[in-house]
Design a protein around this motif. Structure first.
Motif, PDB file in Angstrom:
ATOM      1  N   UNK A 452     -42.295  97.033   3.688  1.00 48.34           N
ATOM      2  CA  UNK A 452     -43.918  97.403   3.630  1.00 48.34           C
ATOM      3  C   UNK A 452     -44.655  96.349   2.853  1.00 48.34           C
ATOM      4  N   UNK A 453     -45.624  97.241   2.581  1.00 49.15           N
ATOM      5  CA  UNK A 453     -47.184  96.773   1.843  1.00 49.15           C
ATOM      6  C   UNK A 453     -47.009  97.780   0.199  1.00 49.15           C
ATOM      7  N   UNK A 454     -47.299  95.958  -0.708  1.00 53.34           N
ATOM      8  CA  UNK A 454     -47.560  96.143  -1.744  1.00 53.34           C
ATOM      9  C   UNK A 454     -48.517  97.107  -2.710  1.00 53.34           C
ATOM     10  N   UNK A 455     -49.262  97.888  -2.483  1.00 53.33           N
ATOM     11  CA  UNK A 455     -50.949  98.333  -2.842  1.00 53.33           C
ATOM     12  C   UNK A 455     -50.734  98.783  -4.222  1.00 53.33           C
ATOM     13  N   UNK A 456     -52.651  97.765  -4.520  1.00 51.33           N
ATOM     14  CA  UNK A 456     -52.793  98.175  -5.518  1.00 51.33           C
ATOM     15  C   UNK A 456     -53.057  99.518  -6.177  1.00 51.33           C
ATOM     16  N   UNK A 457     -52.218 100.237  -6.856  1.00 48.32           N
ATOM     17  CA  UNK A 457     -52.848 101.901  -7.234  1.00 48.32           C
ATOM     18  C   UNK A 457     -53.257 101.537  -8.108  1.00 48.32           C
ATOM     19  N   UNK A 458     -53.623 101.184  -9.440  1.00 44.16           N
ATOM     20  CA  UNK A 458     -54.543 101.773 -10.588  1.00 44.16           C
ATOM     21  C   UNK A 458     -55.031 100.291 -10.488  1.00 44.16           C
ATOM     22  N   UNK A 459     -56.420 100.187 -10.475  1.00 44.13           N
ATOM     23  CA  UNK A 459     -57.126  98.096 -11.029  1.00 44.13           C
ATOM     24  C   UNK A 459     -57.051  98.423 -11.977  1.00 44.13           C
ATOM     25  N   UNK A 460     -56.615  96.682 -12.393  1.00 45.36           N
ATOM     26  CA  UNK A 460     -56.469  96.941 -14.077  1.00 45.36           C
ATOM     27  C   UNK A 460     -58.271  96.736 -14.836  1.00 45.36           C
ATOM     28  N   UNK A 461     -58.490  96.768 -15.962  1.00 46.86           N
ATOM     29  CA  UNK A 461     -59.742  96.741 -15.995  1.00 46.86           C
ATOM     30  C   UNK A 461     -59.513  96.888 -17.684  1.00 46.86           C
ATOM     31  N   UNK A 462     -61.267  96.374 -18.325  1.00 40.41           N
ATOM     32  CA  UNK A 462     -61.527  96.443 -20.538  1.00 40.41           C
ATOM     33  C   UNK A 462     -62.127  97.798 -19.890  1.00 40.41           C
ATOM     34  N   UNK A 463     -62.028  98.841 -20.453  1.00 40.73           N
ATOM     35  CA  UNK A 463     -63.220 100.098 -20.979  1.00 40.73           C
ATOM     36  C   UNK A 463     -64.411  98.949 -21.472  1.00 40.73           C
ATOM     37  N   UNK A 464     -64.183  98.418 -22.465  1.00 36.03           N
ATOM     38  CA  UNK A 464     -64.781  97.844 -23.524  1.00 36.03           C
ATOM     39  C   UNK A 464     -64.666  96.257 -22.893  1.00 36.03           C
ATOM     40  N   UNK A 465     -65.315  96.120 -21.981  1.00 32.83           N
ATOM     41  CA  UNK A 465     -65.454  94.432 -21.642  1.00 32.83           C
ATOM     42  C   UNK A 465     -65.975  93.561 -22.700  1.00 32.83           C
ATOM     43  N   UNK A 466     -66.625  94.682 -23.243  1.00 28.78           N
ATOM     44  CA  UNK A 466     -67.717  93.192 -24.393  1.00 28.78           C
ATOM     45  C   UNK A 466     -67.347  94.277 -25.848  1.00 28.78           C
ATOM     46  N   UNK A 467     -66.774  94.029 -27.021  1.00 34.56           N
ATOM     47  CA  UNK A 467     -67.076  94.633 -28.387  1.00 34.56           C
ATOM     48  C   UNK A 467     -68.489  94.615 -28.286  1.00 34.56           C
ATOM     49  N   UNK A 468     -68.689  95.060 -29.426  1.00 36.01           N
ATOM     50  CA  UNK A 468     -70.399  94.752 -30.209  1.00 36.01           C
ATOM     51  C   UNK A 468     -69.805  94.766 -31.129  1.00 36.01           C
ATOM     52  N   UNK A 469     -70.834  93.234 -32.279  1.00 33.55           N
ATOM     53  CA  UNK A 469     -69.691  92.809 -32.998  1.00 33.55           C
ATOM     54  C   UNK A 469     -70.943  92.493 -34.208  1.00 33.55           C
ATOM     55  N   UNK A 470     -70.676  92.682 -35.208  1.00 30.36           N
ATOM     56  CA  UNK A 470     -72.384  91.864 -35.979  1.00 30.36           C
ATOM     57  C   UNK A 470     -71.255  89.781 -36.195  1.00 30.36           C
ATOM     58  N   UNK A 471     -72.715  89.360 -36.277  1.00 27.86           N
ATOM     59  CA  UNK A 471     -72.604  88.035 -37.244  1.00 27.86           C
ATOM     60  C   UNK A 471     -72.402  87.956 -38.194  1.00 27.86           C
ATOM     61  N   UNK A 472     -71.149  86.943 -38.439  1.00 26.05           N
ATOM     62  CA  UNK A 472     -70.840  86.882 -39.871  1.00 26.05           C
ATOM     63  C   UNK A 472     -70.954  85.236 -40.158  1.00 26.05           C
ATOM     64  N   UNK A 473     -71.759  85.202 -41.401  1.00 28.94           N
ATOM     65  CA  UNK A 473     -72.546  83.355 -41.469  1.00 28.94           C
ATOM     66  C   UNK A 473     -72.453  83.271 -42.972  1.00 28.94           C
TER      67      UNK A 473
END
Length: 890
Positions: A452-473
């Motif tokens: 039988x078929x093995x189906x994707x039940x839950x799609x993997x993803x990042x809720x926070x695709x890019x975390x906002x960040x400050x620059x550091x120098x």
């Protein structure tokens, strides 16, 4: 018919008198008209020559003007910023006039990133989601209806990202397949602040998949707990966030019970209440994208014991929704059962497996084939022979095999049995390529059996695709943190543009004055001067329109005189242009010795700037040069202040601190003359001074008024930020029911600031705000047009202002006399134009006279022809009569 006598000359007389008339007219033109025409042409050539000269003079004036302002000497070059080890450009920079030449060590530890969030996958972006409620996005409220689709929610979010109060968040719908759509939120600006969200009690954001339902503290970069950013520290929270507010409640800060009512409380009032209870809380400010926001930050623990208290923490942003990633899950489409029809479990023999009531009829010796991809896309392909005692757990163990199964590699997955199904979970959250295929090959006939078929039940993803960040120098050993990658306040006058991080690599930035650019500006003056000299020399040739013209000669002589003169108001050896290499040559040309000029820049930069620029200096830091005119004479002038400038302000008297009124609020209206804006707030029964201050400051910020509200004890204070009599604001009241406005102690009316007043060099000056301008009634007064700025509050003799035109100002003033549109060249052209007009009138008169003479001569000669013709006719008649008589006699 035309008279042949008048049409053809000499028919009767035999004289070609028309040629004679033409010759006579030509003589008249040559003697009378041609001199006038020649004078007209010469005058026109003079006008053209003056226009050419004026164009050259304007170029000289403009080149001189460019040296009057000290900003002309603010050119810099910045080099470096590339990693020696990797060859990558890590940072570039630019420098302005305030920069200091030098070498700076820079290490880019991290670059700022813009926050990006992703929602859950839905099958259709245009079908109603069935969610209803509201949520906040960076202080803006989004209302969701049950009929709204994913596209509708996207559009509602984007509608809030415009105007002066734009949310700074852009929404889009990402489609990765015909039935895979997700909402994506992207911050318009970089920074750790990112996208700040407030979910409602029903959890709309959780339903959409942006948050995961958990709660986490909103931590600042230093580990403290912070609120979300709002536009004002003193305005009521409810006026800035838009979402529905919880009931007044209590929160716990460091174990202390703090009462909070977000409909009236501001960050400042909450911080003050925490501090009064012995806790720690401060209000900080941060600027991103040109907008300044405020946060309350505490190092104490934060919590709440009631539902409303918890909701208060969420609305304030001290607690925020979790944004954990989602792991991809693959499972069997059909449940496996055992021989008795029950759900297959770990102990179910593989030989007893059934699918949909049909036995798979697997036997010992058959081969199980396991194929698929791990989350990172790496391939899994293995098989094993079924043993007589192998169970579902045996299959799961093979799938999880750490050598060749999904348990191997850098990104693993784990299989389990649930409800008779094989369930495979990616062990890492985020986008995933996880897939699984199960088949069996019968040893008896080689046939392949699908499980039988093995189906994707839950799609993997990042809720926070890019975390906002400050620059550091790290700049010269000091770590600087900013919300963006363009940093203009780390090094004075230098703007850093961070490109990419490379921890452990320090690059060098070399900031140097751009001597070549400065030389080019000074050479432009020399080139423009030489063009004027060349033009004058060309005009001395015989026949040139401006040969020997005294105005041409004196205009250039005035410039030459300035080039040879010392600059007034300057002490020291660098007091004339020749001292730094800008000198007249023996052939009369002007030349810049670039070597001497650059050497002077390197050793005496400030003195070179003072030599060329128009400026004023004072020992009093509160007294500075503002502007001058071409009539202002260099020198040192005493400044005496009789009254310092003030801003408009009013302070109430006698207010109890709590507004007492009937059930209908009164209205306080304020009009700001600087911004031209008008706004109003309600004065409700029970409003405290803090509440009124918060309402006013929120209104001032929204209306962009140049006003601020504060309090002095219980009294309300309203103050303008601009100085001078033109800075005013008007207060008015409208009663709601019973008028209670009098209790504030601020009468309706207009409140104005005052202008600075005093003298410059003993001459009474005119004040406008903090600027004092000398406009003496005496023509030729050396102070004419000198203006200074005084920012202090003391009166009396506050110091001297030393004014210097500089080389740029001296040459500008000298050339402006004849270069400006109404200058001496214009006057010359006006006189010539009048002469040309008179000459053209004279030429027209002479042309008419000559034409009348020609007509008269033609008429006279025509009459002569007629007379001769008549005589000839009469002679012919007499001759014929005589001949007839003779014939008769014969």
């Amino acid at each position: 018919m035309s008279d042949p006598i008048g049409s053809f000359s000499g028919l009767a007389s035999g004289v070609q008198w028309r040629d004679l008339v033409d010759q006579l007219v030509a003589i008249d033109k040559q003697r009378k008209l041609d001199p006038v025409t020649a004078r007209t042409t010469f005058a026109q050539n003079q006008t053209t020559a003056w226009s050419t000269y004026q164009s050259l003079a304007v170029k000289f004036r403009d080149a001189s003007s460019a040296l009057r302002d000290s900003s002309a000497f603010g050119a810099f070059t910045v080099t470096g910023g590339t990693s020696v080890s990797s060859g990558r450009a890590l940072v570039n920079a630019s420098a302005s006039g305030g920069a200091t030449p030098g070498t700076y060590a820079v290490e880019v530890l991290d670059v700022a990133r813009a926050n990006k969030l992703s929602g859950a996958v839905v099958s259709s972006a245009s079908s109603a989601l069935g969610y209803s409620g509201e949520f906040g996005v960076n202080g803006q409220k989004v209302t969701v209806l049950a009929t709204d689709t994913l596209n509708n929610i996207r559009d509602k979010i984007n509608a809030l990202n415009s105007g002066s109060s734009a949310s700074g968040v852009t929404a889009s719908v990402l489609t990765t397949g015909s039935t895979q759509h997700r909402l994506v939120l992207s911050a318009d600006q970089t920074g750790a602040g990112g996208i700040e969200l407030i979910d409602d009690a029903s959890g709309i954001l959780q339903s959409i998949g942006i948050t995961d339902g958990s709660k986490t503290l909103n931590l600042a970069s230093d580990g403290g707990v912070q609120t979300q950013k709002v536009s004002s520290a003193t305005a009521a929270i409810a006026m800035m966030l838009g979402v529905s507010m919880p009931q007044p409640s209590t929160i716990e800060v460091g174990g202390r019970i703090i009462s909070v009512d977000l409909t009236v409380d501001s960050l400042s009032s909450i911080a003050a209440r925490i501090a009064a209870a012995g806790g720690n809380a401060t209000v900080t400010s941060e600027t991103s994208g040109g907008k300044t926001g405020y946060r309350l930050v505490t190092s104490d623990t934060v919590g709440a014991s009631t539902v409303d208290g918890q909701r208060t923490l969420e609305v304030l942003g001290l607690v925020k929704g979790g944004r954990g990633g989602v792991s991809q899950v693959v499972q069997s489409e059909n449940a496996f059962t055992d021989s008795l029809g029950g759900a297959a479990g770990a102990g179910t023999l593989l030989s007893d497996l059934q699918v949909a009531g049909n036995a798979l009829a697997l036997t010992a010796g058959d081969t199980f084939n396991i194929q698929g991809k791990r989350g990172d896309g790496s391939t899994v392909a293995l098989s094993f022979a079924i043993g007589a005692g192998d169970t579902m757990q045996s299959l799961v163990n093979k799938i999880n095999d750490a050598t060749s199964g999904f348990g191997a590699g850098s990104r693993t997955a784990t299989a389990s049995i649930s409800g008779g199904k094989i369930v495979l979970n990616d062990n890492a959250a985020g986008d995933s390529q996880l897939s699984l295929s199960l088949t069996a090959t019968r040893v008896a006939d080689g046939s392949v059996v699908s499980l039988g078929r093995q189906l994707v039940d839950t799609v993997g993803r990042q809720r926070e695709v890019v975390a906002g960040s400050d620059s550091l120098v790290r700049v010269d050993g000091v770590v600087v943190q900013r919300s963006g990658n363009t940093i203009s306040d780390a090094l004075n006058g230098v703007t850093l543009n961070l490109l990419q991080a490379e921890v452990g690599t320090t690059v060098t930035l070399n900031v140097n004055r751009d001597a070549d650019a400065l030389s080019t500006k000074v050479k432009a003056v020399a080139d423009a001067y030489n063009a004027l000299v060349k033009f004058r020399a060309e005009q001395q040739a015989e026949g040139k329109p401006l040969k020997g013209n005294p105005t041409l000669r004196t205009s250039i002589a005035s410039l030459t005189s300035q080039l040879l003169s010392n600059v007034g108001g300057i002490t020291g050896s660098l007091n004339r242009p020749g001292a730094v290499g800008l000198a007249l040559q023996t052939d009369g040309s002007l030349k810049l010795d670039e070597s001497l000029f650059k050497a002077s820049l390197a050793s005496n930069f400030a003195d070179v700037v003072s030599l060329f620029t128009t400026t004023g200096t004072s020992a009093n830091s509160q007294l500075s040069y503002w502007t001058s005119t071409g009539k202002t004479v260099p020198g040192t002038y005493a400044v005496d202040i009789t009254a310092a400038a003030t801003t408009p302000t009013t302070t109430g008297t006698g207010f109890s601190g709590v507004y007492a009124d009937d059930g209908t609020p009164d209205t306080l209206d304020i009009t700001d003359a600087i911004s031209g804006a008008t706004g109003s707030i309600s004065l409700a029964n029970g409003d405290s001074t803090d509440t009124i201050v918060g309402k006013l400051n929120a209104m001032f910020a929204t209306s962009k008024m140049a006003l601020t509200a504060t309090k002095n004890g219980n009294e309300l204070v309203i103050t303008g930020s601009r100085y001078g009599s033109a800075s005013t604001f008007t207060v008015a009241y409208t009663a709601g029911g019973t008028d209670g406005s009098a209790q504030l102690g601020i009468a309706a009316g207009t409140f104005a600031g005052t202008d600075v007043a005093g003298t410059i060099g003993g001459v009474t000056a005119t004040g406008s705000g903090q600027v004092l301008t000398a406009l003496p009634p005496i023509v030729g007064n050396p102070l004419d047009g000198l203006a200074v700025t005084y920012t202090g509050s003391a009166t009396g003799a506050i110091g001297d202002i030393t004014f210097s035109l500089g080389v740029g100002g001296m040459l500008y003033n000298a050339s402006d006399v004849f270069a400006r549109p109404d200058g001496t060249i214009f006057e010359q052209q006006q006189r010539i134009e009048k002469s040309i007009t008179d000459l053209k009138t004279r030429a027209d008169t002479l042309t008419q006279q000559i034409e009348r003479r020609r007509v008269a001569l033609v008429r006279q000669f025509t009459e002569m022809e007629r007379a001769i013709s008549r005589i000839q006719s009469q002679g012919s008649a007499i001759t014929g009569y005589i001949n007839a008589l003779q014939s008769s006699n014969q």
